[in-house]
Scaffold this motif. Structure first.
Motif, PDB file in Angstrom:
ATOM      1  N   CYS A   1      54.347  91.912  28.432  1.00  0.00           N
ATOM      2  CA  CYS A   1      55.525  91.137  28.834  1.00  0.00           C
ATOM      3  C   CYS A   1      55.140  90.264  30.017  1.00  0.00           C
ATOM      4  CB  CYS A   1      56.690  92.042  29.212  1.00  0.00           C
ATOM      5  SG  CYS A   1      56.404  93.049  30.666  1.00  0.00           S
ATOM      6  N   SER A   2      55.964  89.298  30.327  1.00  0.00           N
ATOM      7  CA  SER A   2      55.712  88.515  31.529  1.00  0.00           C
ATOM      8  C   SER A   2      57.023  88.097  32.169  1.00  0.00           C
ATOM      9  CB  SER A   2      54.811  87.313  31.242  1.00  0.00           C
ATOM     10  OG  SER A   2      55.084  86.767  29.991  1.00  0.00           O
ATOM     11  N   HIS A   3      56.938  87.797  33.449  1.00  0.00           N
ATOM     12  CA  HIS A   3      58.122  87.518  34.253  1.00  0.00           C
ATOM     13  C   HIS A   3      57.707  86.489  35.295  1.00  0.00           C
ATOM     14  CE1 HIS A   3      61.755  88.448  36.589  1.00  0.00           C
ATOM     15  NE2 HIS A   3      61.006  88.691  37.648  1.00  0.00           N
ATOM     16  N   HIS A   4      58.484  85.441  35.427  1.00  0.00           N
ATOM     17  CA  HIS A   4      58.114  84.385  36.363  1.00  0.00           C
ATOM     18  C   HIS A   4      59.116  84.336  37.498  1.00  0.00           C
ATOM     19  CE1 HIS A   4      57.654  80.295  37.961  1.00  0.00           C
ATOM     20  NE2 HIS A   4      56.405  80.419  37.592  1.00  0.00           N
ATOM     21  N   VAL A   5      58.615  84.221  38.724  1.00  0.00           N
ATOM     22  CA  VAL A   5      59.496  84.096  39.877  1.00  0.00           C
ATOM     23  C   VAL A   5      59.090  82.832  40.622  1.00  0.00           C
ATOM     24  CG1 VAL A   5      60.532  85.307  41.805  1.00  0.00           C
ATOM     25  CG2 VAL A   5      59.400  86.617  40.025  1.00  0.00           C
ATOM     26  N   SER A   6      60.033  81.913  40.753  1.00  0.00           N
ATOM     27  CA  SER A   6      59.748  80.636  41.405  1.00  0.00           C
ATOM     28  C   SER A   6      60.006  80.741  42.904  1.00  0.00           C
ATOM     29  CB  SER A   6      60.666  79.544  40.842  1.00  0.00           C
ATOM     30  OG  SER A   6      60.496  79.429  39.465  1.00  0.00           O
ATOM     31  N   ALA A   7      59.375  79.860  43.634  1.00  0.00           N
ATOM     32  CA  ALA A   7      59.659  79.657  45.053  1.00  0.00           C
ATOM     33  C   ALA A   7      59.693  80.964  45.840  1.00  0.00           C
ATOM     34  CB  ALA A   7      60.977  78.909  45.220  1.00  0.00           C
ATOM     35  N   ILE A   8      58.532  81.585  45.913  1.00  0.00           N
ATOM     36  CA  ILE A   8      58.434  82.852  46.642  1.00  0.00           C
ATOM     37  C   ILE A   8      58.469  82.550  48.144  1.00  0.00           C
ATOM     38  CG2 ILE A   8      56.930  84.841  47.080  1.00  0.00           C
ATOM     39  CD1 ILE A   8      57.792  84.832  44.229  1.00  0.00           C
ATOM     40  N   PRO A   9      59.258  83.279  48.906  1.00  0.00           N
ATOM     41  CA  PRO A   9      59.242  83.082  50.362  1.00  0.00           C
ATOM     42  C   PRO A   9      57.844  83.386  50.915  1.00  0.00           C
ATOM     43  CG  PRO A   9      61.101  84.461  49.698  1.00  0.00           C
ATOM     44  CD  PRO A   9      60.235  84.280  48.493  1.00  0.00           C
ATOM     45  N   LEU A  10      57.467  82.636  51.911  1.00  0.00           N
ATOM     46  CA  LEU A  10      56.111  82.725  52.460  1.00  0.00           C
ATOM     47  C   LEU A  10      55.754  84.149  52.883  1.00  0.00           C
ATOM     48  CD1 LEU A  10      53.580  81.186  53.254  1.00  0.00           C
ATOM     49  CD2 LEU A  10      54.574  80.842  55.515  1.00  0.00           C
ATOM     50  N   LYS A  11      56.736  84.821  53.480  1.00  0.00           N
ATOM     51  CA  LYS A  11      56.472  86.157  54.001  1.00  0.00           C
ATOM     52  C   LYS A  11      56.027  87.095  52.888  1.00  0.00           C
ATOM     53  CE  LYS A  11      56.502  89.268  57.160  1.00  0.00           C
ATOM     54  NZ  LYS A  11      55.237  89.261  57.881  1.00  0.00           N
ATOM     55  N   LEU A  12      56.782  87.104  51.823  1.00  0.00           N
ATOM     56  CA  LEU A  12      56.455  87.981  50.700  1.00  0.00           C
ATOM     57  C   LEU A  12      55.104  87.589  50.102  1.00  0.00           C
ATOM     58  CD1 LEU A  12      57.471  90.224  48.720  1.00  0.00           C
ATOM     59  CD2 LEU A  12      58.250  88.374  47.250  1.00  0.00           C
ATOM     60  N   TRP A  13      54.892  86.303  50.012  1.00  0.00           N
ATOM     61  CA  TRP A  13      53.643  85.769  49.464  1.00  0.00           C
ATOM     62  C   TRP A  13      52.445  86.310  50.236  1.00  0.00           C
ATOM     63  CZ3 TRP A  13      52.789  83.229  45.104  1.00  0.00           C
ATOM     64  CH2 TRP A  13      51.625  82.468  44.949  1.00  0.00           C
ATOM     65  N   GLU A  14      52.559  86.200  51.550  1.00  0.00           N
ATOM     66  CA  GLU A  14      51.441  86.646  52.394  1.00  0.00           C
ATOM     67  C   GLU A  14      51.219  88.147  52.272  1.00  0.00           C
ATOM     68  OE1 GLU A  14      52.723  85.073  56.079  1.00  0.00           O
ATOM     69  OE2 GLU A  14      51.572  83.200  55.846  1.00  0.00           O
TER      70      GLU A  14
END
Lengths: 1006, 402
Positions: A387-400
């Motif tokens: 399966c796959s799931h896409h999340v757009s525009a991740i906040p920088l904090k979570l990204w890091e």
């Protein structure tokens, strides 16, 4: 009059549509399916991969990618860059040669085919005479030497492919200078290898299949030496100083022949069977590279003892006393070594190995020869994607935080930078950070950076550690017993074997604001995870939810549920599970959603659905939707759904198996074609005998799996009365039923103590009973409600709670808008009744206008079982645009499609590749790169004219259409059922795109 | 035979005159055409106006063709009201004295040569045969019929499988195949969709209107050419509540034949079971000419209903917290026709008159649109266009209403 007014309105609307929507396939992510050839240009620092479907892909520095597709539906068997040029030559399975070039155009490079050539022999000659088996791109850049099956070497001038007949090296000329006793026995067989002397470009070594190696002088047109190995020749390597030639043989031996000053006969200086004693398999390729002042590197593929390790795919690297047999999990296609410094001169720095399922790069300079993590071509399918799931525009904090957690997982990789650095990536930085999460059969979830052209792995989550599994999930890949011979070392991450199919991930939902993640799997397990930067040891609480609710007569014949470990488990930094819900019966989870603001997770299976409060770790609601007469759903995974999937997989495997390994030369290709034709005819005859019939029957409540939950949706809306909104849960079933529950959440300060309760509010049974695939609540202005916490983070405007809300129910057959709170039909759009296509995938996206800054619309994107993508306006549910996207026979591709909030989509074009497409005019992710020629090359005559660039504003869509018509063209003369053709069509669609990237780019900028 | 002489009064647009006969007594009253109410209310009204409150009645009416037809449920009541032109003639009988054999063709008129319906009919009413006996089924509903004969080529047949409320499965299978088309270049083989099997006892078989190897040309007015078997399957299932299939019958000998303009000897091969005696060879005329003659195949249900969105009648259950009604509801899913669940559209209660009005208006619009093209037999539009037009009408109806 009304009609007329509408007409005027429609022309305005049409203009707006062009500003909002545009369909393009932009880039392929992942690893090319069925690679068949590898080439490398040291001067350009570009790598080329050819595939069995006739695609050619070039890769340089991360982000530098080119793609081309041969018109012929034939496998690429060999790829060569012309030395010091931007041209490359491909040899296809159909014996045609193609020349490609990287041409600069408006500051960007594009890959174009500039010529093709088919060797023509003397009239009446058998086809084997001109069947090319070996190619040498001469260092002059003007000659191609083509060795053939008949043993001749043809010399062709490039570009232009002019045959230089007077310079051809015929078999007779060669045999005349070889001792008669060698010749007398049998013929020399085909030309196996061609190699140019590193010291004297007039000398080439010609290796024949039977073993004979002849050194030929191109100037004098005569053989100056010959070598007579006793074994069948597999490959040949002329050492850099020109002093010796290595030959590798079919019995697993290699020989080093020193070329004496002018001696007529060469000595067999050293013959060795590296994994000797017992019979060994052939050494397919051998490379020897000197180091400055140290012992040389010797690298060869194959040569394993036939009986004990004959099935291994190994490349052995020997340097001084160190010898490692790198053990790959799939067949080796080819390999090359990158050397430091300009133009082939420096130390060997990295070994690049293309195996059938991945690309592995080994750092030869760091102690222990670690693997360098690839920034592209990463195998998505190291375990099959479920399966796959896409999340757009991740906040920088979570990204890091995710990146940081991922870095801790990648400590075993080499610190060296990626060694392939050709070309410049001119693409702008992606405007936002996007995550693509893929769930896999082995219970892992992989996090990919999907913001740009390269799909980078960021983090890997394994859920297996929560459960008692039969096998140890952390089996160390690089572990090998001391003193083992051959000295194996497992490399690569492609591992298609799952220890426990129950671990397979089926649904994923990530809240990008809170960092909560929920994943659900095959055995009814729902894991709640949160992001923790530290490792922690904790016990995961398990909660069993009985979805049957006392339903009688039930007999689950499927798999058992997973056993949760009761003891504390040490979880590495990253997403760590803190609670597990296990559905009973443990059927596959079919729907999952998370509301991080309310701290609730909702899940559904074929038996019913439930809501779980993960703050209090309490079940809030359980509802059984099972129809008591539905035997199939009761019995478990003997289900239809499952068996379709299974049979698909099986047939896929069968296809794969039937494509037996592609040897370097296919001597009996005509016989093969005949065989294939016969098989096809048999298949057709079989089809005639048993025509497919379809039953026409209305859906009824007694159909199987009517109770299966297809979609779950949390919404804060007006469910009971029009003045008070309240939290609600919506569930849609396979039988066209929608259940709505009001959720009563305690006030925030009492949230941890007071119970959350749910009360049934409404049930809607759609009369057409088609499966409900999506539910969306639209606010007073017709916009979809924002995601949980989106408002709290000031990232969305608050929904209009004054106007009346609407409920949009999307079934496989139609779209229906109902009023709320009184559910009555307001609008609808029938899909299936009109054109016979069914809605498979649906997503809400926002489309910005390319012309008017700040203007945008929410739209509903959907994909049908016919493979067409559509955009639907909201709230009026009117079709805006429709584009064919996926071949309708490509069921797994359609099933794998995910949409992003920006109007992009991903779908699998093969088990290992995602195609990315965009419906938006605003925002495109596609390669933009430039490769400059090391030496200025003369502009070559152009065989394939570029499409005329018109001044029309919809140039890109036009190009897409060109590509489409090309694809149709391919389809016309090909068999649709062939998977190869599928690939070809896909690739031709993208291929043309890849060739003219500047058009798309320009319109994106415009 | 007043039906041909009466000039519709302006009143008749809104009201239906009713002339009710019980024994020797007549009663006259009128009904609102747009809101006729339900059958049981009407039944009560009849008992009231005839002052026979406790007499069990058998209600019958004379339809436009002079056939005596029963009124015993909402459906045929509505049909009766709708078809009153403008007078609705009723005949009441005591149930215990009822003469069931009275129903049917030839029951009231003598020189009748029309037929009642595709389903209930036996051919050739011209012969001096005993009148057709029509039983009085409990639930008298249209099942299936051939429609649009006036606008289709003779070689084609448009069949409506009326599934409403039936337990019977549709019961047929389709397959891929190839059919031969005549083109200017010669014969061309093209892929087609064919009926491959009929399930015994299924709707398709029991109507006798479809047969194995009939080629499917359209589904609810949409051509199936260039569509895959799966697409056609999905289209049929999506339309299964009101499935209209246009076929090219494999057996072309049973085709419906329109009588010639002269009328007279126009023996009507009405249903699919018309005589094999070669009626199809005489009385043939191209559509334009056929337009003048009466259409012998009629529809015995409201035309507007043809396009009615059965599937619009989604069930909405307001649970409102009472768990018991919920449970009850869940257990009764399969029976949407249960009176306790009101389909949220087509509400007829006064409380919802607002929405009911709009729906009715909508329905009326559609009805007039398509009945116009049906009754106005000079319509020679090729069928796909017409179907499209009808669809667009429907769509516009929706837009205007909402």
């Amino acid at each position: 009059m009304k009609r007329f007014r509408r007409h005027v309105h429609e022309s305005q609307r049409d203009r707006l549509k062009q500003e909002l929507f545009q369909f393009t396939k932009t880039v392929e992510h992942g690893f090319p399916h069925q690679p068949s050839a590898l080439g490398y240009s040291a001067s350009l620092q570009l790598m080329a991969i050819g595939t069995r479907s006739g695609a050619i892909k070039l890769y340089g520095a991360p982000g530098v990618e080119f793609m081309g597709l041969h018109d012929e539906n034939a496998a690429v068997t060999q790829v060569f860059f012309m030395p010091h040029q931007v041209e490359l030559v491909t040899l296809l399975d159909d014996n045609s040669l193609h020349m490609w070039t990287l041409r600069g155009h408006k500051g960007l490079s594009e890959l174009l085919e500039i010529g093709r050539f088919m060797l023509t022999g003397p009239p009446g000659a058998p086809p084997s005479v001109t069947r090319v088996t070996a190619v040498l791109a001469h260092s002059s850049g003007e000659l191609l030497l083509l060795g053939t099956e008949g043993g001749h070497v043809f010399i062709v001038e490039v570009p232009g492919f002019r045959e230089l007949e007077e310079r051809n090296i015929s078999l007779d000329q060669v045999t005349s200078c070889v001792p008669d006793d060698y010749i007398g026995r049998r013929n020399l067989e085909h030309v196996e290898a061609l190699q140019e002397s590193p010291m004297n470009s007039n000398q080439v070594a010609i290796g024949y299949g039977r073993g004979l190696i002849v050194i030929w002088d191109l100037e004098q047109h005569l053989a100056i030496r010959h070598i007579l190995p006793t074994q069948q020749l597999e490959s040949m390597w002329w050492t850099e100083d020109g002093s010796s030639i290595l030959s590798s043989h079919s019995d697993g031996s290699y020989c080093c022949w020193t070329l004496g000053a002018e001696g007529e006969y060469e000595e067999d200086e050293k013959s060795d069977i590296p994994y000797g004693h017992f019979p060994c398999k052939a050494i397919m390729k051998i490379v020897k590279l000197p180091t400055a002042g140290g012992p040389p590197f010797l690298l060869f593929s194959g040569g394993m003892p036939r009986a004990s390790y004959g099935d291994r795919h190994c490349i052995t690297v020997i340097h001084s006393k160190t010898q490692v047999a790198f053990d790959f999990t799939s067949r080796i296609i080819d390999f090359f070594v990158i050397r430091h410094g300009p133009h082939l001169t420096g130390e060997p720095s990295a070994l690049v190995v293309l195996v059938e399922e991945e690309l592995v790069v080994i750092d030869l300079q760091t102690e222990g020869w670690p693997v360098i993590q690839a920034p592209y071509l990463v195998p998505l399918h190291s375990s099959a994607i479920t399966c796959s799931h896409h999340v757009s525009a991740i906040p920088l904090k979570l990204w890091e935080r995710i990146i940081a957690a991922g870095l801790l997982q990648n400590t075993h990789y080499s610190k060296k930078p990626w060694p392939i650095t050709g070309g410049q990536n001119l693409a702008l930085d992606p405007p936002q950070r996007d995550l693509l999460l893929t769930g896999h059969e082995d219970g892992t979830v992989r996090f990919w950076d999907a913001s740009g052209v390269c799909l980078n792995p960021l983090f890997k989550l394994s859920t297996a550690s929560v459960f008692h599994a039969d096998a140890d999930p952390n089996d160390n890949m690089s572990q090998s017993a001391e003193g083992e011979w051959p000295p194996f070392r497992k490399v690569g991450c492609f591992d298609p074997y799952s220890d426990d199919p129950r671990l397979g991930i089926q649904k994923i939902h990530l809240c990008k604001y809170s960092g909560y993640l929920t994943v659900a799997g095959t055995a009814g397990q729902i894991l709640m995870l949160e992001l923790n930067d530290e490792a922690s040891e904790q016990t995961v609480e398990a909660k069993i939810v009985d979805l049957l609710q006392g339903q009688e007569g039930f007999r689950w014949k499927g798999h058992t549920q997973l056993d949760v470990r009761e003891e504390p488990v040490l979880f590495p930094p990253g997403f760590q599970p803190f609670t597990v819900v296990q559905c009973q019966p443990p059927a596959v989870v079919t729907a999952l959603t998370l509301h991080s603001e309310w701290k609730l997770v909702a899940f559904g299976t074929s038996h019913g659905f439930g809501v779980y409060d993960y703050l209090q770790k309490k079940s809030v609601l359980v509802k059984c939707t099972l129809n008591p007469s539905d035997q199939l759903a009761m019995e478990g995974p003997l289900s239809r759904v499952k068996s379709i999937k299974k049979s698909l997989r099986q047939s896929f495997r069968r296809i794969r198996r039937s494509r037996v390994s592609l040897r370097k030369h296919q001597i009996s290709s005509t016989a093969k074609i005949q065989e294939a034709n016969a098989r096809l005819e048999a298949e057709l005859a079989e089809m005639e005998l048993a025509p497919v019939q379809r039953k026409i029957e209305a859906r009824s409540s007694d159909d199987s799996f009517t109770g299966l939950i297809r979609t779950l949706y949390f919404a804060d809306t007006f469910l009971s009365d029009s003045s008070h909104n309240s939290p609600s849960l919506w569930a849609g079933t396979n039988g066209g039923c929608v259940f709505a529950y009001i959720l009563f959440l305690p006030p925030l300060e009492r949230r941890a103590d007071d119970a959350v309760t749910a009360q049934p509010a409404k049930e809607i049974q759609l009369m057409h009973r088609a499966p409900v695939v999506g539910i969306v609540v639209l606010d007073g202005q017709g916009a979809p409600l924002p995601e949980p916490l989106e408002m709290a983070h000031d990232l969305a405007r608050s929904p209009d709670m004054h106007g009346s809300h609407h409920l949009l129910v999307i079934s496989e057959e139609q779209f229906k808008v109902f009023t709320l709170p009184k559910v009555s039909t307001k609008m609808k759009l029938k899909v299936t009744a009109v054109d016979g296509s069914r809605v498979r995938r649906v997503g809400v996206a926002w489309f910005g206008s390319s012309r008017t800054e700040g203007y945008g619309e929410s739209g509903l994107v959907f994909l049908t079982n016919q493979g067409d993508v559509h955009v639907l306006s909201l709230p009026h549910v009117k079709i805006q645009v429709r584009h064919p996207c996926i071949r309708r026979e490509d069921v797994s591709g359609i099933a794998s499609c995910v949409f992003t909030k920006q109007g992009h989509g991903f779908y699998l074009i093969s088990p290992s590749e995602f195609e990315r497409f965009s419906l938006s005019t605003r925002y495109l992710v596609e390669p933009r790169c430039l490769v400059e020629a090391p030496i200025h090359s003369v502009a070559s005559n152009q065989h394939k004219p570029m499409p005329k660039v018109t001044s029309s504003t919809h140039r890109s869509s036009q190009d897409t259409e060109d590509a489409e018509s090309a694809a149709r063209h391919v389809m016309e003369h090909a068999l649709l059922n062939d998977e190869k053709v599928l690939q070809e069509i896909q690739k031709s669609l993208e291929g043309d795109q890849g060739s003219f990237p500047q058009n798309n780019v320009k319109s994106a900028v415009a | 035979m007043n039906k041909n002489h009466r000039v519709p009064s302006s009143r008749s647009l809104s009201a239906v005159e009713v002339k009710s006969k019980f024994g020797a007594e007549f009663r006259r009253f009128s009904l609102d055409r747009s809101k006729p109410g339900r059958f049981d209310e009407f039944y009560g009204l009849l008992q009231h106006v005839h002052r026979i409150p406790n007499v069990e009645l058998l209600v019958a009416y004379a339809d436009v063709h002079g056939d005596l037809l029963p009124i015993n449920n909402d459906d045929n009541y509505l049909k009766a009201v709708k078809s009153a032109n403008p007078l609705l003639r009723l005949f009441l009988q005591r149930k215990e004295e009822a003469d069931y054999s009275a129903f049917g063709t030839d029951s009231l008129t003598r020189k009748k040569n029309t037929v009642l319906s595709a389903v209930l009919l036996r051919p050739d009413p011209n012969k001096k045969k005993p009148p057709v006996i029509i039983s009085l089924p409990k639930d008298f509903r249209p099942v299936s019929s051939i429609i649009d004969v006036d606008i289709l080529p003779e070689t084609h047949r448009r069949v409506r499988l009326y599934k409403h409320g039936q337990e019977k499965p549709l019961g047929f299978y389709i397959r891929d195949g190839s059919s031969v088309r005549v083109t200017p270049q010669g014969l061309e083989k093209v892929p087609g969709i064919f009926i491959s099997r009929l399930v015994p006892g299924g709707l398709a078989e029991s109507t006798g209107l479809l047969a194995v190897n009939d080629e499917v040309l359209e589904v609810n007015g949409i051509e199936v050419a260039a569509k895959s078997l799966d697409q056609v399957t999905d289209m049929m299932i999506a339309n299964s509540h009101n499935l209209i299939i246009t076929v090219k019958p494999a057996n072309q000998r049973n085709n419906v034949v329109r009588p010639g303009g002269g009328g007279g000897g126009g023996a009507s091969g009405s249903s699919g079971r018309s005589s094999d005696s070669g009626t199809s060879h005489h009385g043939y005329s191209p559509y334009g000419a056929a337009a003048a003659g009466p259409t012998h195949i009629i529809q015995n249900f409201p035309v507007g209903e043809l396009e009615s969105d059965e599937d619009d009648e989604d069930l909405v259950i307001e649970v409102g917290g009472e768990a018991e009604s919920m449970r009850h509801a869940a257990s009764n899913y399969s029976m949407p026709s249960l009176p306790r669940y009101e389909p949220h559209l087509n509400l007829r209660t006064a409380a919802n008159s607002g929405s009911a009005f709009s729906i009715n208006a909508n329905g009326a619009l559609r009805g007039s649109g398509s009945s116009g093209s049906l009754n106005n037999t000079s319509c020679t539009t090729p069928s796909p266009d017409r179907a499209k037009e009808r669809r667009s009408l429907e769509e516009e109806g929706t837009v205007i209403t909402l």
